[in-house]
Design an enzyme around this catalytic site. Sequence first.
Site, PDB file in Angstrom:
ATOM      1  N   ASP A  67       0.845  -1.200   0.000  1.00  0.00           N
ATOM      2  CA  ASP A  67       0.000   0.000   0.000  1.00  0.00           C
ATOM      3  C   ASP A  67       0.878   1.247   0.000  1.00  0.00           C
ATOM      4  OD1 ASP A  67       1.008  -0.074   2.581  1.00  0.00           O
ATOM      5  OD2 ASP A  67      -0.904  -0.482   3.546  1.00  0.00           O
ATOM      6  N   ASN A 136      -7.561   0.572  14.322  1.00  0.00           N
ATOM      7  CA  ASN A 136      -8.991   0.473  14.010  1.00  0.00           C
ATOM      8  C   ASN A 136      -9.333  -0.809  13.259  1.00  0.00           C
ATOM      9  OD1 ASN A 136      -7.966   0.970  11.464  1.00  0.00           O
ATOM     10  ND2 ASN A 136      -9.318   2.695  11.004  1.00  0.00           N
ATOM     11  N   HIS A 138      -7.754  -1.915  10.480  1.00  0.00           N
ATOM     12  CA  HIS A 138      -7.482  -1.956   9.041  1.00  0.00           C
ATOM     13  C   HIS A 138      -6.322  -2.895   8.724  1.00  0.00           C
ATOM     14  CE1 HIS A 138      -4.656   1.746   9.495  1.00  0.00           C
ATOM     15  NE2 HIS A 138      -3.884   0.744   9.084  1.00  0.00           N
ATOM     16  N   GLU A 143      -9.796   0.146   5.106  1.00  0.00           N
ATOM     17  CA  GLU A 143     -10.377   0.723   6.311  1.00  0.00           C
ATOM     18  C   GLU A 143     -11.681   0.003   6.690  1.00  0.00           C
ATOM     19  OE1 GLU A 143      -8.731   2.684   8.049  1.00  0.00           O
ATOM     20  OE2 GLU A 143      -7.827   4.350   6.958  1.00  0.00           O
TER      21      GLU A 143
END
Length: 240
Positions: A67, A136, A138, A143
């Site tokens: 990424d 979170n 991800h 996400e």
Amino acid sequence: MNLRTFPDYAALSAHAAQHITNIVRQKPTAVLCLASGDTPAGTYRLLAEQVHNGELDLSQCHFIGLDEWVGFGPGDVGSCAYFLYRDLFTPAQIRPDQITYFNAKAADLQAECQRVDAVIREFGGLDLLLVGVGENGHIALNEPGTSFQLGCHVVELAESTKTVGQKYFTQETPLSKGITLGLRHLTEASEAILIASGPRKTAIMQQALIGPVTEQCPASIFQTQPDAHVWLDEVAANRL
């Protein structure tokens, strides 16, 4: 899902490095997709050390970047590529022709997604996908709320990701979008491994591994993968 815990970060990194070494020795032309960031850095330093000592040959492998922050590239301190080059590609003398990485500065980011998807298909898929996990939940830059079925795509970053991402930069840096492999690549890889370490990952690992499988917690996809590995240090695994 195969869960294993290790006494500390050093032991976790050593195990991950040895596992990757074993994969490459069994298949010298392995296609490896590797995350950047703090957690895998120790693993990459050990791999580079093995290459330097003549104990490991990575010269026939191909590396897929996982990424990137949109608008950033390998020459930008704080980019995802920057850390992969610093921790692995440069010290292990990985050639440019061995690396496929998103051009996150491209005018046509959708075309970049299609290009990287095509490269993965041409290689017959990923032999290994190594990922960390965000606070979170991800995975890569997938996400919460991202479909498990997506391939490469562009994503709007969550506010928490923008905030945590500042640690990689020397000054406050605006972040808005990412470009990333999708969770479909994780399910299709020959082997997927998640590694996590430290107290900031304790709560999310409890949610991901004990809570429901849901796209609101991308890391929970590991519960659906019987052959995938989740490797944690004892602190990250504290609530399991």
